[in-house]
Scaffold this motif. Structure first.
Motif, PDB file in Angstrom:
ATOM      1  N   GLU A   1       0.804  -1.222   0.000  1.00 24.47           N
ATOM      2  CA  GLU A   1       0.000   0.000   0.000  1.00 24.47           C
ATOM      3  C   GLU A   1       0.837   1.272   0.000  1.00 24.47           C
ATOM      4  OE1 GLU A   1      -3.142   0.176  -0.625  1.00 24.47           O
ATOM      5  OE2 GLU A   1      -3.503  -1.978  -0.520  1.00 24.47           O
ATOM      6  N   TYR A   2       2.111   1.190   0.394  1.00 25.95           N
ATOM      7  CA  TYR A   2       2.969   2.382   0.297  1.00 25.95           C
ATOM      8  C   TYR A   2       3.069   2.813  -1.158  1.00 25.95           C
ATOM      9  CZ  TYR A   2       4.585   0.333   4.732  1.00 25.95           C
ATOM     10  OH  TYR A   2       4.655  -0.240   5.975  1.00 25.95           O
ATOM     11  N   GLU A   3       3.341   1.828  -2.004  1.00 32.06           N
ATOM     12  CA  GLU A   3       3.489   2.142  -3.424  1.00 32.06           C
ATOM     13  C   GLU A   3       2.186   2.666  -4.013  1.00 32.06           C
ATOM     14  OE1 GLU A   3       3.901   0.003  -7.737  1.00 32.06           O
ATOM     15  OE2 GLU A   3       4.622  -1.107  -5.986  1.00 32.06           O
ATOM     16  N   ARG A   4       1.088   2.000  -3.707  1.00 36.16           N
ATOM     17  CA  ARG A   4      -0.192   2.412  -4.278  1.00 36.16           C
ATOM     18  C   ARG A   4      -0.568   3.819  -3.814  1.00 36.16           C
ATOM     19  NH1 ARG A   4      -5.894   1.824  -3.369  1.00 36.16           N
ATOM     20  NH2 ARG A   4      -6.973   1.552  -5.358  1.00 36.16           N
ATOM     21  N   ALA A   5      -0.370   4.098  -2.530  1.00 29.27           N
ATOM     22  CA  ALA A   5      -0.692   5.423  -2.001  1.00 29.27           C
ATOM     23  C   ALA A   5       0.164   6.498  -2.661  1.00 29.27           C
ATOM     24  CB  ALA A   5      -0.480   5.447  -0.490  1.00 29.27           C
ATOM     25  N   ALA A   6       1.443   6.197  -2.848  1.00 27.58           N
ATOM     26  CA  ALA A   6       2.354   7.172  -3.460  1.00 27.58           C
ATOM     27  C   ALA A   6       2.021   7.391  -4.933  1.00 27.58           C
ATOM     28  CB  ALA A   6       3.794   6.706  -3.300  1.00 27.58           C
TER      29      ALA A   6
END
Length: 367
Positions: free
Chosen positions: A111-116
């Motif tokens: 989710e870090y990648e998706r949020a970014a």
């Protein structure tokens, strides 16, 4: 990686139960890393006793909840913001701060990648090496921060269970502070770590204003369905940015009262730490006796495992265990891992023994 890629997680027992005609309550879910004791009894009691609050709006400032978190962490409540799970705060961090380029050590929580990406950020990966036990050296980290606007650290890291020592976190944060780089530290699993008080980055917040730490009631407090998390930072810019984008009342009243009660349940907290410490050691030892599996050392409540048998993929093993009533996490969709990796949660002794027995039978069934 395209935004069209599906980000999947553990814990989807509903889909498995439907596909295989199984009862949800009869599935042993090792794919989600939740406290095997379940939620705090005091939290459950507080929800039941406050059901009438459903007719009221939540306190928009969540004063009681933030005050209880303040006492739990020994941090002033002014520096605490609550959210609908830590995930909401992670998304709001990127949405509000809009860092241009984000460095993410992988494998880690997707989710870090998706949020970014949804915030328009450029993603830069720093692959962790299996040969080093997926550890992360601060020297290698700072060498890859050129041109980076924000860094994400999951500590302990999911799915590896590796913890970056506090002095090394401080070294990285100090470097980032000099360069104007934001640091998001996810400590969702920190309470499972035996040496938590010596490893948490929360006490670095007094000195550094480029850092936000997020935690959740999901894992340690066993309340994934409640959706409750919080962030801590002494950066007025980060706090004001998140508040400006945050929707009102994103935490419901029952989640708030559950959180207040859980933090007060000292008996539950100590029992949870004891069972994880004992069962983590036991499960690691038993998995190590299975010759075709390689478990990696962990400080968290889950274990990353490499499948050494080239005839069995992570997907194969997951499928083989479902008829045994066991669901594990196929870790092949973590960036940086292949189809030789699975992840299992640390549960109670009975459940752990059932997993070990099923793994042994799975190998026999393929021979």
């Amino acid at each position: 990686m395209s935004l069209m890629k599906k980000f999947t997680h553990g814990g989807n027992i509903y889909k498995v139960a439907k596909e295989y005609g199984m009862e949800e309550e009869k599935i042993l879910d090792f794919s989600a890393n939740i406290n095997p004791l379940g939620p705090s009894p005091l939290a459950v009691e507080n929800i039941i006793n406050n059901l009438s609050l459903q007719q009221c709006y939540p306190d928009p400032d969540y004063c009681e909840l933030r005050n209880e978190i303040s006492k739990y962490l020994n941090v002033a409540s002014d520096y605490i913001i609550v959210g609908n799970g830590a995930t909401e705060l992670i998304y709001l961090f990127f949405r509000s701060m809009r860092p241009r380029k984000v460095l993410i050590p992988v494998p880690t929580f997707s989710e870090y990648e998706r949020a970014a990406r949804l915030a328009g950020c450029e993603i830069c990966y720093l692959p962790l090496n299996e040969e080093d036990g997926f550890s992360l050296s601060p020297q290698r980290l700072v060498q890859n921060l050129e041109g980076v606007s924000a860094l994400v650290l999951c500590n302990p890291n999911n799915p590896t269970g590796v913890v970056l020592p506090r002095n090394e976190v401080e070294e990285v944060v100090k470097f980032c502070n000099r360069r104007g780089i934001l640091v998001l530290i996810d400590e969702a699993f920190m309470e499972f770590v035996q040496e938590m008080d010596c490893l948490t980055a929360i006490d670095l917040l007094d000195e550094f204003r480029n850092v936000m730490v997020v935690r959740a009631f999901t894992k340690f407090f066993g309340m994934p369905g409640v959706r409750l998390g919080y962030g801590i930072t002494k950066s007025a810019e980060i706090l004001e940015g998140i508040r400006s984008f945050k929707e009102p009342w994103s935490v419901n009243v029952l989640a708030a009262v559950a959180g207040v009660a859980a933090l007060k349940d000292e008996d539950y907290i100590q029992k949870s730490k004891a069972i994880i410490q004992r069962e983590r050691k036991y499960l690691l030892e038993e998995l190590s006796k299975i010759g075709w599996l390689k478990p990696f050392e962990t400080k968290a409540n889950f274990i990353l495992i490499k499948i050494l048998d080239e005839n069995i993929s992570s997907s194969d093993l997951r499928m083989k265990l479902i008829p045994h009533g066991i669901l594990i996490r196929d870790a092949s969709n973590f960036v940086g891992l292949s189809d030789r990796f699975i992840r299992v949660a640390v549960k109670d002794r009975r459940s752990n023994d059932i997993l070990i027995s099923a793994l042994k039978r799975c190998r026999e069934e393929t021979q």
